[in-house]
Design a protein around this motif. Structure first.
Motif, PDB file in Angstrom:
ATOM      1  N   GLY A  27      -6.794   2.495   2.734  1.00 24.48           N
ATOM      2  CA  GLY A  27      -7.631   2.881   3.862  1.00 24.48           C
ATOM      3  C   GLY A  27      -7.018   2.603   5.226  1.00 24.48           C
ATOM      4  N   ASP A  28      -5.976   1.787   5.302  1.00 28.21           N
ATOM      5  CA  ASP A  28      -5.302   1.552   6.574  1.00 28.21           C
ATOM      6  C   ASP A  28      -4.566   2.823   6.998  1.00 28.21           C
ATOM      7  OD1 ASP A  28      -6.213  -1.047   6.644  1.00 28.21           O
ATOM      8  OD2 ASP A  28      -4.314  -1.943   6.015  1.00 28.21           O
ATOM      9  N   VAL A  29      -4.132   2.868   8.241  1.00 28.01           N
ATOM     10  CA  VAL A  29      -3.501   4.064   8.797  1.00 28.01           C
ATOM     11  C   VAL A  29      -2.096   3.746   9.300  1.00 28.01           C
ATOM     12  CG1 VAL A  29      -3.666   5.812  10.622  1.00 28.01           C
ATOM     13  CG2 VAL A  29      -5.729   5.052   9.437  1.00 28.01           C
ATOM     14  N   VAL A  30      -1.160   4.638   9.018  1.00 31.52           N
ATOM     15  CA  VAL A  30       0.221   4.544   9.490  1.00 31.52           C
ATOM     16  C   VAL A  30       0.428   5.631  10.540  1.00 31.52           C
ATOM     17  CG1 VAL A  30       2.633   4.929   8.845  1.00 31.52           C
ATOM     18  CG2 VAL A  30       1.152   3.635   7.338  1.00 31.52           C
ATOM     19  N   VAL A  31       1.043   5.249  11.661  1.00 30.51           N
ATOM     20  CA  VAL A  31       1.385   6.202  12.707  1.00 30.51           C
ATOM     21  C   VAL A  31       2.905   6.214  12.834  1.00 30.51           C
ATOM     22  CG1 VAL A  31       1.197   6.756  15.158  1.00 30.51           C
ATOM     23  CG2 VAL A  31      -0.769   5.803  13.928  1.00 30.51           C
ATOM     24  N   ILE A  32       3.479   7.395  12.749  1.00 30.43           N
ATOM     25  CA  ILE A  32       4.922   7.561  12.920  1.00 30.43           C
ATOM     26  C   ILE A  32       5.135   8.203  14.288  1.00 30.43           C
ATOM     27  CG2 ILE A  32       7.013   8.658  12.037  1.00 30.43           C
ATOM     28  CD1 ILE A  32       5.543   8.790   9.276  1.00 30.43           C
ATOM     29  N   GLY A  33       5.833   7.500  15.149  1.00 30.01           N
ATOM     30  CA  GLY A  33       6.059   8.006  16.494  1.00 30.01           C
ATOM     31  C   GLY A  33       7.256   7.328  17.128  1.00 30.01           C
ATOM     32  N   ARG A  34       7.378   7.460  18.427  1.00 29.89           N
ATOM     33  CA  ARG A  34       8.485   6.871  19.158  1.00 29.89           C
ATOM     34  C   ARG A  34       8.152   5.435  19.528  1.00 29.89           C
ATOM     35  NH1 ARG A  34      11.750  11.235  21.188  1.00 29.89           N
ATOM     36  NH2 ARG A  34      11.790  12.558  19.349  1.00 29.89           N
ATOM     37  N   ASP A  35       9.060   4.518  19.232  1.00 28.55           N
ATOM     38  CA  ASP A  35       8.902   3.112  19.599  1.00 28.55           C
ATOM     39  C   ASP A  35       9.230   2.966  21.084  1.00 28.55           C
ATOM     40  OD1 ASP A  35       9.002   0.383  20.029  1.00 28.55           O
ATOM     41  OD2 ASP A  35      10.443  -0.024  18.428  1.00 28.55           O
ATOM     42  N   LEU A  36       8.200   2.793  21.896  1.00 29.59           N
ATOM     43  CA  LEU A  36       8.380   2.630  23.340  1.00 29.59           C
ATOM     44  C   LEU A  36       7.909   1.254  23.799  1.00 29.59           C
ATOM     45  CD1 LEU A  36       7.414   6.170  24.700  1.00 29.59           C
ATOM     46  CD2 LEU A  36       9.670   5.233  24.223  1.00 29.59           C
ATOM     47  N   THR A  37       7.957   0.295  22.896  1.00 29.53           N
ATOM     48  CA  THR A  37       7.505  -1.064  23.197  1.00 29.53           C
ATOM     49  C   THR A  37       8.170  -1.604  24.457  1.00 29.53           C
ATOM     50  OG1 THR A  37       7.205  -1.422  20.829  1.00 29.53           O
ATOM     51  CG2 THR A  37       7.212  -3.377  22.233  1.00 29.53           C
ATOM     52  N   GLU A  38       9.486  -1.513  24.529  1.00 32.81           N
ATOM     53  CA  GLU A  38      10.211  -2.061  25.684  1.00 32.81           C
ATOM     54  C   GLU A  38       9.811  -1.388  26.994  1.00 32.81           C
ATOM     55  OE1 GLU A  38      14.436  -2.400  25.222  1.00 32.81           O
ATOM     56  OE2 GLU A  38      14.226  -3.039  23.138  1.00 32.81           O
ATOM     57  N   CYS A  82       9.517  13.241  12.373  1.00 31.66           N
ATOM     58  CA  CYS A  82       8.615  13.744  13.393  1.00 31.66           C
ATOM     59  C   CYS A  82       7.345  12.916  13.439  1.00 31.66           C
ATOM     60  CB  CYS A  82       8.247  15.189  13.089  1.00 31.66           C
ATOM     61  SG  CYS A  82       9.656  16.290  13.157  1.00 31.66           S
ATOM     62  N   PRO A  83       6.579  13.012  14.534  1.00 29.85           N
ATOM     63  CA  PRO A  83       5.330  12.255  14.620  1.00 29.85           C
ATOM     64  C   PRO A  83       4.365  12.660  13.513  1.00 29.85           C
ATOM     65  CG  PRO A  83       5.545  13.796  16.460  1.00 29.85           C
ATOM     66  CD  PRO A  83       6.811  13.852  15.696  1.00 29.85           C
ATOM     67  N   ASP A  84       3.650  11.657  13.002  1.00 32.35           N
ATOM     68  CA  ASP A  84       2.725  11.917  11.898  1.00 32.35           C
ATOM     69  C   ASP A  84       1.701  10.794  11.825  1.00 32.35           C
ATOM     70  OD1 ASP A  84       1.811  13.459   9.768  1.00 32.35           O
ATOM     71  OD2 ASP A  84       3.751  13.473   8.770  1.00 32.35           O
ATOM     72  N   VAL A  85       0.575  11.070  11.181  1.00 32.97           N
ATOM     73  CA  VAL A  85      -0.476  10.084  10.943  1.00 32.97           C
ATOM     74  C   VAL A  85      -0.857  10.172   9.473  1.00 32.97           C
ATOM     75  CG1 VAL A  85      -2.796   9.301  11.576  1.00 32.97           C
ATOM     76  CG2 VAL A  85      -1.342  10.374  13.301  1.00 32.97           C
ATOM     77  N   TRP A  86      -0.846   9.018   8.785  1.00 31.17           N
ATOM     78  CA  TRP A  86      -1.148   8.972   7.351  1.00 31.17           C
ATOM     79  C   TRP A  86      -2.158   7.880   7.039  1.00 31.17           C
ATOM     80  CZ3 TRP A  86       0.745  11.703   3.099  1.00 31.17           C
ATOM     81  CH2 TRP A  86       1.658  12.713   3.409  1.00 31.17           C
ATOM     82  N   GLU A  87      -3.038   8.169   6.102  1.00 33.55           N
ATOM     83  CA  GLU A  87      -3.928   7.142   5.548  1.00 33.55           C
ATOM     84  C   GLU A  87      -3.244   6.560   4.318  1.00 33.55           C
ATOM     85  OE1 GLU A  87      -8.500   6.518   4.011  1.00 33.55           O
ATOM     86  OE2 GLU A  87      -7.727   8.547   4.208  1.00 33.55           O
ATOM     87  N   LEU A  88      -3.207   5.236   4.254  1.00 37.45           N
ATOM     88  CA  LEU A  88      -2.651   4.570   3.079  1.00 37.45           C
ATOM     89  C   LEU A  88      -3.707   4.504   1.988  1.00 37.45           C
ATOM     90  CD1 LEU A  88      -0.718   1.645   4.808  1.00 37.45           C
ATOM     91  CD2 LEU A  88       0.191   3.823   3.976  1.00 37.45           C
ATOM     92  N   ASP A  89      -3.286   4.212   0.763  1.00 37.58           N
ATOM     93  CA  ASP A  89      -4.244   4.193  -0.339  1.00 37.58           C
ATOM     94  C   ASP A  89      -5.245   3.042  -0.243  1.00 37.58           C
ATOM     95  OD1 ASP A  89      -2.589   2.086  -1.154  1.00 37.58           O
ATOM     96  OD2 ASP A  89      -1.771   3.176  -2.869  1.00 37.58           O
ATOM     97  N   ALA A 104       0.842  -1.203   0.000  1.00 38.57           N
ATOM     98  CA  ALA A 104       0.000   0.000   0.000  1.00 38.57           C
ATOM     99  C   ALA A 104       0.876   1.251   0.000  1.00 38.57           C
ATOM    100  CB  ALA A 104      -0.922  -0.002   1.213  1.00 38.57           C
ATOM    101  N   GLY A 105       0.415   2.267  -0.715  1.00 37.54           N
ATOM    102  CA  GLY A 105       1.142   3.527  -0.776  1.00 37.54           C
ATOM    103  C   GLY A 105       0.544   4.569   0.156  1.00 37.54           C
ATOM    104  N   PHE A 106       1.286   5.620   0.384  1.00 38.50           N
ATOM    105  CA  PHE A 106       0.793   6.721   1.205  1.00 38.50           C
ATOM    106  C   PHE A 106      -0.254   7.499   0.426  1.00 38.50           C
ATOM    107  CE2 PHE A 106       4.603   5.596   3.385  1.00 38.50           C
ATOM    108  CZ  PHE A 106       4.374   5.931   4.710  1.00 38.50           C
ATOM    109  N   GLY A 107      -1.426   7.686   1.027  1.00 40.44           N
ATOM    110  CA  GLY A 107      -2.502   8.409   0.383  1.00 40.44           C
ATOM    111  C   GLY A 107      -2.536   9.872   0.769  1.00 40.44           C
ATOM    112  N   ARG A 108      -2.791  10.121   2.066  1.00 38.92           N
ATOM    113  CA  ARG A 108      -2.898  11.511   2.527  1.00 38.92           C
ATOM    114  C   ARG A 108      -2.574  11.600   4.011  1.00 38.92           C
ATOM    115  NH1 ARG A 108      -8.581  12.964   4.633  1.00 38.92           N
ATOM    116  NH2 ARG A 108      -9.430  10.929   5.123  1.00 38.92           N
TER     117      ARG A 108
END
Length: 87
Positions: free
Chosen positions: A42-53, A33-40, A11-15
């Motif tokens: 309809g799924d959503v990508v969140v760019i943020g800090r990985d704090l899993t641990e 930087c943190p960001d939120v994108w809808e893929l083409d 899937a590509g970046f939509g908006r």
């Protein structure tokens, strides 16, 4: 039974949903930087800090992070700015 969801790696970046980190005053125009994108698809990508641990040991009952998943934290302002774009 519902089918298990799988991420579409093609899937590509939509908006962008909401505003950029620079528009929200959360950045010094740094592209990582943190960001939120809808893929083409309809799924959503969140760019943020990985704090899993940092959060894995404190997850609420019934919540888990799979071995192929990460817990990502973004600023409240980022998700609030995306609110109107989420329908």
């Amino acid at each position: 039974m519902a089918q298990r969801w799988e991420a579409d790696r093609e899937a590509g970046f939509g908006r962008r949903l909401g505003k950029s980190a620079a528009e929200l005053g959360l950045s010094d125009n740094n592209p990582s930087c943190p960001d939120v994108w809808e893929l083409d698809n309809g799924d959503v990508v969140v760019i943020g800090r990985d704090l899993t641990e940092h959060y894995t040991a404190r997850l609420p009952d019934g919540v888990s992070v799979g071995s192929d998943e990460r817990l990502v934290v973004i600023p409240r302002a980022t998700i609030l700015a995306a609110k109107d774009d989420l329908v």
